[in-house]
Design an enzyme around this catalytic site. Sequence first.
Site, PDB file in Angstrom:
ATOM      1  N   CYS A 113       0.819  -1.226   0.000  1.00  0.00           N
ATOM      2  CA  CYS A 113       0.000   0.000   0.000  1.00  0.00           C
ATOM      3  C   CYS A 113       0.845   1.264   0.000  1.00  0.00           C
ATOM      4  O   CYS A 113       0.365   2.327  -0.404  1.00  0.00           O
ATOM      5  CB  CYS A 113      -0.916   0.006   1.210  1.00  0.00           C
ATOM      6  SG  CYS A 113      -1.944  -1.454   1.235  1.00  0.00           S
ATOM      7  N   HIS A 253      -3.074   7.041   4.078  1.00  0.00           N
ATOM      8  CA  HIS A 253      -3.558   5.830   3.406  1.00  0.00           C
ATOM      9  C   HIS A 253      -4.837   5.380   4.105  1.00  0.00           C
ATOM     10  O   HIS A 253      -4.894   5.321   5.332  1.00  0.00           O
ATOM     11  CB  HIS A 253      -2.481   4.744   3.479  1.00  0.00           C
ATOM     12  CG  HIS A 253      -2.973   3.389   3.092  1.00  0.00           C
ATOM     13  ND1 HIS A 253      -3.761   3.180   1.976  1.00  0.00           N
ATOM     14  CD2 HIS A 253      -2.807   2.165   3.673  1.00  0.00           C
ATOM     15  CE1 HIS A 253      -4.046   1.895   1.893  1.00  0.00           C
ATOM     16  NE2 HIS A 253      -3.491   1.257   2.907  1.00  0.00           N
ATOM     17  N   ASN A 283     -10.240  -0.201   1.662  1.00  0.00           N
ATOM     18  CA  ASN A 283      -8.784  -0.092   1.513  1.00  0.00           C
ATOM     19  C   ASN A 283      -8.406  -0.430   0.071  1.00  0.00           C
ATOM     20  O   ASN A 283      -8.448  -1.591  -0.331  1.00  0.00           O
ATOM     21  CB  ASN A 283      -8.101  -1.045   2.491  1.00  0.00           C
ATOM     22  CG  ASN A 283      -6.590  -0.994   2.399  1.00  0.00           C
ATOM     23  OD1 ASN A 283      -6.025  -0.447   1.446  1.00  0.00           O
ATOM     24  ND2 ASN A 283      -5.926  -1.577   3.370  1.00  0.00           N
TER      25      ASN A 283
HETATM   26  N1  ACO Z   1     -16.707  -9.697  11.244  1.00  0.00           N
HETATM   27  C1  ACO Z   1     -16.936 -10.098  12.495  1.00  0.00           C
HETATM   28  N2  ACO Z   1     -15.990 -10.498  13.346  1.00  0.00           N
HETATM   29  C2  ACO Z   1     -14.724 -10.499  12.879  1.00  0.00           C
HETATM   30  C3  ACO Z   1     -14.390 -10.091  11.569  1.00  0.00           C
HETATM   31  C4  ACO Z   1     -15.440  -9.688  10.737  1.00  0.00           C
HETATM   32  N3  ACO Z   1     -15.253  -9.276   9.478  1.00  0.00           N
HETATM   33  N4  ACO Z   1     -13.063 -10.204  11.406  1.00  0.00           N
HETATM   34  C5  ACO Z   1     -12.563 -10.633  12.568  1.00  0.00           C
HETATM   35  N5  ACO Z   1     -13.563 -10.848  13.460  1.00  0.00           N
HETATM   36  C6  ACO Z   1     -13.474 -11.305  14.835  1.00  0.00           C
HETATM   37  C7  ACO Z   1     -12.195 -12.054  15.121  1.00  0.00           C
HETATM   38  O1  ACO Z   1     -12.303 -13.403  14.751  1.00  0.00           O
HETATM   39  C8  ACO Z   1     -12.071 -11.876  16.623  1.00  0.00           C
HETATM   40  O2  ACO Z   1     -12.911 -12.802  17.233  1.00  0.00           O
HETATM   41  P1  ACO Z   1     -12.464 -13.548  18.607  1.00  0.00           P
HETATM   42  O3  ACO Z   1     -12.273 -12.429  19.589  1.00  0.00           O
HETATM   43  O4  ACO Z   1     -13.609 -14.436  18.872  1.00  0.00           O
HETATM   44  O5  ACO Z   1     -11.187 -14.263  18.260  1.00  0.00           O
HETATM   45  C9  ACO Z   1     -12.637 -10.482  16.880  1.00  0.00           C
HETATM   46  O6  ACO Z   1     -13.444 -10.179  15.722  1.00  0.00           O
HETATM   47  C10 ACO Z   1     -11.586  -9.416  17.068  1.00  0.00           C
HETATM   48  O7  ACO Z   1     -10.622  -9.560  16.029  1.00  0.00           O
HETATM   49  P2  ACO Z   1      -9.392  -8.598  15.917  1.00  0.00           P
HETATM   50  O8  ACO Z   1      -8.581  -9.041  14.761  1.00  0.00           O
HETATM   51  O9  ACO Z   1      -8.736  -8.451  17.240  1.00  0.00           O
HETATM   52  O10 ACO Z   1     -10.147  -7.241  15.564  1.00  0.00           O
HETATM   53  P3  ACO Z   1      -9.543  -5.809  15.377  1.00  0.00           P
HETATM   54  O11 ACO Z   1     -10.204  -4.860  16.281  1.00  0.00           O
HETATM   55  O12 ACO Z   1      -8.038  -5.838  15.379  1.00  0.00           O
HETATM   56  O13 ACO Z   1     -10.017  -5.444  13.915  1.00  0.00           O
HETATM   57  C11 ACO Z   1      -9.091  -5.401  11.705  1.00  0.00           C
HETATM   58  C12 ACO Z   1      -9.637  -6.258  12.830  1.00  0.00           C
HETATM   59  C13 ACO Z   1     -10.231  -4.518  11.191  1.00  0.00           C
HETATM   60  C14 ACO Z   1      -8.583  -6.311  10.604  1.00  0.00           C
HETATM   61  C15 ACO Z   1      -7.967  -4.512  12.246  1.00  0.00           C
HETATM   62  O14 ACO Z   1      -7.053  -5.299  12.990  1.00  0.00           O
HETATM   63  C16 ACO Z   1      -7.209  -3.814  11.166  1.00  0.00           C
HETATM   64  O15 ACO Z   1      -7.752  -3.001  10.439  1.00  0.00           O
HETATM   65  N6  ACO Z   1      -5.904  -4.072  11.065  1.00  0.00           N
HETATM   66  C17 ACO Z   1      -5.068  -3.447  10.089  1.00  0.00           C
HETATM   67  C18 ACO Z   1      -5.361  -4.046   8.795  1.00  0.00           C
HETATM   68  C19 ACO Z   1      -4.819  -3.227   7.688  1.00  0.00           C
HETATM   69  O16 ACO Z   1      -4.783  -2.029   7.758  1.00  0.00           O
HETATM   70  N7  ACO Z   1      -4.415  -3.920   6.662  1.00  0.00           N
HETATM   71  C20 ACO Z   1      -3.957  -3.354   5.497  1.00  0.00           C
HETATM   72  C21 ACO Z   1      -2.676  -2.639   5.692  1.00  0.00           C
HETATM   73  S1  ACO Z   1      -1.701  -2.587   4.293  1.00  0.00           S
HETATM   74  C22 ACO Z   1      -2.707  -2.398   3.074  1.00  0.00           C
HETATM   75  O17 ACO Z   1      -3.361  -1.412   3.105  1.00  0.00           O
HETATM   76  C23 ACO Z   1      -2.911  -3.476   2.052  1.00  0.00           C
END
Ligand code: ACO
Length: 326
Positions: A113, A253, A283
């Site tokens: 990204c 971003h 994203n």
């Molecule tokens: N719907 C419902 N529940 C979900 C989903 C979903 N889509 N995805 C994950 N969960 C659940 C998980 O399984 C977890 O359940 P558990 O507690 O029973 O194990 C719970 O939700 C919490 O999961 P986390 O991963 O801790 O959630 P978080 O608050 O971290 O949010 C997210 C997840 C949105 C992916 C976040 O971590 C994030 O945005 N991270 C950065 C990702 C990113 O920016 N990537 C791209 C960067 S580089 C580029 O741009 C290509």
Amino acid sequence: MMRARIIGVGAYAPKRIVTNADLEKMVDTSDAWIFQRSGIRERRVADESEATSDLAVKAAQQALERAGLVPDDIDFIVVGTTTADMQFPSTANFVQHKLGCRRIGSVDVWAACTASIYSLAVGSQFVQTGKYRRVLCIGAETLSRITDWTDRGTCVLLADAAGAAVLEASEGESGVIDADLYSDARHWELLYMPGGGSRNPASHETVTAGMHYAKMKGNELFKVAVRMFGECAGAILERHGLGVRDVDLFIPHQANLRIIEAAAKRLGMPMDRVFVNIDRYGNTGAASIYVALEEAASTGRLKRGDLVLLAAFGGGVTWGAALLRW
Ligand code: ACO
């Protein structure tokens, strides 16, 4: 030294809109979860007939038109992407041909990204050194093609779009002031696509194992991203003797609204000077900053003379920031 001034911006997002409600029917998720955790309400997904270069060309055509130029006026093309049309030729190569440019040089920049900032940095260097007068910088992605639509951790985030900026050599104040680029592959396992390269060439086995999809440790990436974002944005300002108060618009971003808010807080940047459109686009990887720049410019959010701070992070990990005078 010349400055690379942005004389035209363009953007293109595929017509098909996928809402959070649509995703509720595909994976175990909810509109409330997606919006609360990411700030995304809907995203665009390319039509089967559209490859990354097709999106890139549409964005580039708009940028050229707004710059009052024709393809023949361009001296070099840089495309930032993670989802090239093919392993080779490069996406930039296809763009050069489809736009109808002369036999100019063209190259893809791979930095996940952060390829938005990397491509702008590469393009502006060629202009600043006087090598080329006009460079077309593009960020374009079809991340939907490397998305596992059964993986709720990634499919709710990733999306498709393209954005473009025409850079022209200028002796005035406007243009790219500086860009800082970073990488640290100690964290490569936080976001990567294992299959299809020389490590794991495509085979029945790699496809069966889903190695042609992006893998992400979202939670860990989140923490790294907030830190890198804030640090690099602060560092580039400081080196130029500038502070957050001098910045008219911060365009980060668009990876996750919570990451943007946390990074802005770390930087001390009020959210009314932070550009956000992730709610409508998700994203879009290397495209996101170009798409945001186009929207900020075409909606009047950017005015001539504004100081603009850009910052991105992505798989690798890679991260970087750029400063420009609009
Ligand atoms: N719907 C419902 N529940 C979900 C989903 C979903 N889509 N995805 C994950 N969960 C659940 C998980 O399984 C977890 O359940 P558990 O507690 O029973 O194990 C719970 O939700 C919490 O999961 P986390 O991963 O801790 O959630 P978080 O608050 O971290 O949010 C997210 C997840 C949105 C992916 C976040 O971590 C994030 O945005 N991270 C950065 C990702 C990113 O920016 N990537 C791209 C960067 S580089 C580029 O741009 C290509």
